[in-house]
Design a protein around this motif. Structure first.
Motif, PDB file in Angstrom:
ATOM      1  N   GLY A  94      34.652  42.667  33.097  1.00 28.49           N
ATOM      2  CA  GLY A  94      35.393  41.540  33.679  1.00 28.49           C
ATOM      3  C   GLY A  94      35.896  42.052  35.088  1.00 28.49           C
ATOM      4  O   GLY A  94      36.032  41.351  35.921  1.00 28.49           O
ATOM      5  N   THR A  95      36.189  43.236  35.133  1.00 26.89           N
ATOM      6  CA  THR A  95      36.780  43.932  36.273  1.00 26.89           C
ATOM      7  C   THR A  95      35.873  43.909  37.528  1.00 26.89           C
ATOM      8  O   THR A  95      36.111  43.487  38.619  1.00 26.89           O
ATOM      9  N   ALA A  96      34.465  44.420  37.194  1.00 26.57           N
ATOM     10  CA  ALA A  96      33.641  44.538  38.186  1.00 26.57           C
ATOM     11  C   ALA A  96      33.239  42.999  38.603  1.00 26.57           C
ATOM     12  O   ALA A  96      32.449  43.205  40.079  1.00 26.57           O
ATOM     13  N   THR A  97      33.092  42.270  37.914  1.00 25.75           N
ATOM     14  CA  THR A  97      32.453  40.884  38.320  1.00 25.75           C
ATOM     15  C   THR A  97      33.350  39.823  38.400  1.00 25.75           C
ATOM     16  O   THR A  97      33.182  38.778  39.188  1.00 25.75           O
ATOM     17  N   GLY A  98      34.723  39.890  37.896  1.00 27.22           N
ATOM     18  CA  GLY A  98      35.778  38.677  38.248  1.00 27.22           C
ATOM     19  C   GLY A  98      35.517  37.710  37.199  1.00 27.22           C
ATOM     20  O   GLY A  98      35.963  36.700  37.346  1.00 27.22           O
ATOM     21  N   LYS A  99      34.362  37.962  36.168  1.00 24.71           N
ATOM     22  CA  LYS A  99      34.123  36.823  35.257  1.00 24.71           C
ATOM     23  C   LYS A  99      34.266  37.473  34.076  1.00 24.71           C
ATOM     24  O   LYS A  99      33.833  38.521  33.718  1.00 24.71           O
ATOM     25  N   LEU A 104      29.496  34.600  32.544  1.00 24.94           N
ATOM     26  CA  LEU A 104      28.126  35.289  33.019  1.00 24.94           C
ATOM     27  C   LEU A 104      26.711  34.834  32.223  1.00 24.94           C
ATOM     28  O   LEU A 104      25.826  34.826  32.824  1.00 24.94           O
ATOM     29  N   CYS A 105      27.125  34.848  30.987  1.00 26.88           N
ATOM     30  CA  CYS A 105      25.836  34.111  30.018  1.00 26.88           C
ATOM     31  C   CYS A 105      25.611  32.870  30.413  1.00 26.88           C
ATOM     32  O   CYS A 105      24.220  32.616  30.771  1.00 26.88           O
ATOM     33  N   LEU A 236      37.196  37.985  25.027  1.00 28.02           N
ATOM     34  CA  LEU A 236      38.815  37.735  25.407  1.00 28.02           C
ATOM     35  C   LEU A 236      39.102  38.762  26.358  1.00 28.02           C
ATOM     36  O   LEU A 236      39.679  38.513  27.453  1.00 28.02           O
ATOM     37  N   HIS A 237      38.663  40.148  25.962  1.00 31.33           N
ATOM     38  CA  HIS A 237      39.090  41.039  26.793  1.00 31.33           C
ATOM     39  C   HIS A 237      38.344  41.274  28.229  1.00 31.33           C
ATOM     40  O   HIS A 237      39.026  41.461  29.320  1.00 31.33           O
ATOM     41  N   SER A 238      37.108  40.695  28.484  1.00 32.81           N
ATOM     42  CA  SER A 238      36.300  40.441  29.755  1.00 32.81           C
ATOM     43  C   SER A 238      37.155  39.704  30.524  1.00 32.81           C
ATOM     44  O   SER A 238      37.028  39.442  31.754  1.00 32.81           O
ATOM     45  N   ALA A 239      37.968  38.434  30.062  1.00 32.17           N
ATOM     46  CA  ALA A 239      38.789  37.707  30.588  1.00 32.17           C
ATOM     47  C   ALA A 239      40.126  38.055  30.879  1.00 32.17           C
ATOM     48  O   ALA A 239      40.603  37.698  31.902  1.00 32.17           O
ATOM     49  N   GLY A 337      39.390  31.609  21.520  1.00 35.01           N
ATOM     50  CA  GLY A 337      38.342  30.503  21.380  1.00 35.01           C
ATOM     51  C   GLY A 337      38.402  29.417  22.840  1.00 35.01           C
ATOM     52  O   GLY A 337      37.363  29.104  23.105  1.00 35.01           O
ATOM     53  N   ASP A 338      39.424  29.591  23.452  1.00 33.05           N
ATOM     54  CA  ASP A 338      39.651  28.856  24.837  1.00 33.05           C
ATOM     55  C   ASP A 338      38.649  29.656  25.826  1.00 33.05           C
ATOM     56  O   ASP A 338      37.854  28.845  26.558  1.00 33.05           O
ATOM     57  N   VAL A 339      38.448  30.885  25.779  1.00 29.20           N
ATOM     58  CA  VAL A 339      37.748  31.919  26.560  1.00 29.20           C
ATOM     59  C   VAL A 339      36.328  31.521  26.482  1.00 29.20           C
ATOM     60  O   VAL A 339      35.241  31.109  27.023  1.00 29.20           O
TER      61      VAL A 339
END
Length: 437
Positions: A94-99, A104-105, A236-239, A337-339
């Motif tokens: 999440g940090t490296a891509t901002g997504k 990404l999927c 969730l963590h990636s967001a 769930g929202d993510v």
């Protein structure tokens, strides 16, 4: 959103300050100390860690302790080590891509593949919500004698209030409340361990050696894996790591600092969660020994045993820990769930609508009188089947240098994560045969 900035200026964001560590020129103030640069990055792992001490964890760990003593401690420890690795990778992604991982999927996979991934992720989220609502409902019944339907409604309202803090931009308060809930669960379980007693240091040490005792222990181990390595926490963590004043470009310019900060966040938060989970097994073993084996892990019965054998304060500590676990994790589940939906499909559903839909299976199960502890354990087994999917996606994306830049996984990390995913996937394939044949 990725904030792009090519130069660092006075008063700029944390990401820009990270982009030029140690710089100090004419009109530019000296770079802040490492601690002040790291602090804004810390916090998301504590929100994700709530998923690792939810009521599913309480049920599976207490049942494991009551049924097999310390036999499955090694499963909790190994699964927790995997969780630290997984959450660290999710945070890096999440940090490296901002997504987020689901975003990404959607961008990089065929539409049909994305839809299939969304379906399995929603099943995981529903199973997670089921565990959280059941746990909170049990806690409210034990504390206040509240009817099932009312306890489910109160849980939904409280979880939405917690999410409102984050929606209003009060992210740090949301993270602090998550950390407080994590400590509250640990404190309640720890107090009960002390007053129940019947602990064995030798038994605990022996539980670190891998081993099973029959097919039932394998099923329970899979439940522990599902309760400990939570797929929805990965998404969730990636967001959660986004929007913290650290742009993707700035993170790539100082990858060493970013790695250290994210690693510290994951180790602290999930290290605490690991101690709490091992403590749950120890409490289950102690209470099982105190009852002569008559108690086998039922949560409601655990409260009664504590009240009759130890005293009201021990029973109160257990109920408060369970309620805190259920309410805090239900908020995290709704956010996950929202993510998942927004990431995989690009859709957003109002939080209160989603909460009503996801709590319906839990309310139905509670109303029909389904055995609660067994329902919690079963939900964790379902969740465990989603673990290999999340691990594979993480490994696949985090090994891509064009996507991750200098934050790309080292080859050894990729091999370890891939091997871990293969082992968990193998256990998942074996589980149906263990259950039905």
């Amino acid at each position: 959103m990725i904030v792009r900035s090519s130069t660092a200026v006075p008063g700029s964001s944390t990401g820009d300050r990270l982009a030029a560590p140690g710089s100090s020129t004419g009109d530019r103030p000296a770079a802040p100390r490492t601690a002040s640069r790291v602090a804004p990055i810390l916090g998301p792992a504590f929100v994700a860690a709530i998923a690792y001490v939810d009521p599913g964890n309480v049920a599976t760990n207490l049942t494991a302790g009551a049924t097999y003593g310390y036999l499955l401690v090694w499963v909790v420890v190994m699964a927790s080590l995997v969780a630290i690795l997984v959450q660290f990778q999710a945070a890096k992604l999440g940090t490296a891509t901002g997504k987020s991982l689901p975003q990404l999927c959607r961008e990089r996979l065929p539409r049909w593949g994305t839809r299939l991934l969304w379906v399995q992720a929603e099943v995981v989220v529903l199973a997670t919500d089921l565990a959280e609502f059941v746990g909170a409902a049990i806690g409210m019944r034990l504390l206040f004698g509240m009817p099932v339907a009312m306890s489910a409604a109160v849980t939904a309202v409280v979880s939405l209030l917690l999410l409102e803090l984050r929606r209003q931009g009060r992210t740090r308060r949301f993270e602090l409340m998550s950390a407080a809930a994590l400590l509250l669960v640990g404190t309640g379980i720890g107090y009960d361990i002390l007053v129940v007693g019947n602990q064995s240091a030798a038994g605990l040490a022996g539980g670190l050696l891998p081993g099973f005792h029959g097919a039932d222990s394998l099923v329970l181990a899979m439940g522990i894996v599902g309760a400990t390595v939570m797929p929805h926490a990965v998404y969730l963590h990636s967001a959660l790591v986004q929007g913290r004043g650290l742009s993707a470009e700035a993170a790539r310019r100082d990858p060493g600092l970013v790695r250290r900060a994210l690693r510290l966040d994951c180790v602290l938060a999930l290290g605490i969660a690991t101690v709490v989970n091992v403590s749950m097994i120890a409490l289950g073993a102690g209470l099982g020994a105190a009852t002569g084996g008559s108690w086998t892990g039922d949560l409601v019965a655990a409260h009664g045993e504590l009240a009759s054998r130890i005293g009201g304060l021990a029973a109160l500590a257990f109920a408060v820990a369970l309620l805190s676990s259920g309410i805090s994790s239900s908020g995290v589940g709704t956010l996950a769930g929202d993510v998942v939906m927004h990431g995989f499909l690009g859709w957003r559903v109002p939080a209160h609508v989603r909460r009503i839909v996801t709590m319906a299976p839990a309310v139905l199960a509670l109303t029909l009188g389904v055995p609660l502890t067994g329902l919690l354990v079963a939900s964790q087994v379902v969740i465990s089947l989603g673990v290999p999917v999340a691990l594979f996606l993480l490994v696949w994306f985090c090994r891509d240098r064009s996507l991750m830049g200098p934050l790309v996984n080292a080859p050894l990390t990729t091999r370890i994560a891939g091997a871990t995913g293969a082992v968990v996937a193998g256990l998942g394939v074996c589980l149906p045969f263990t259950l039905f044949f």
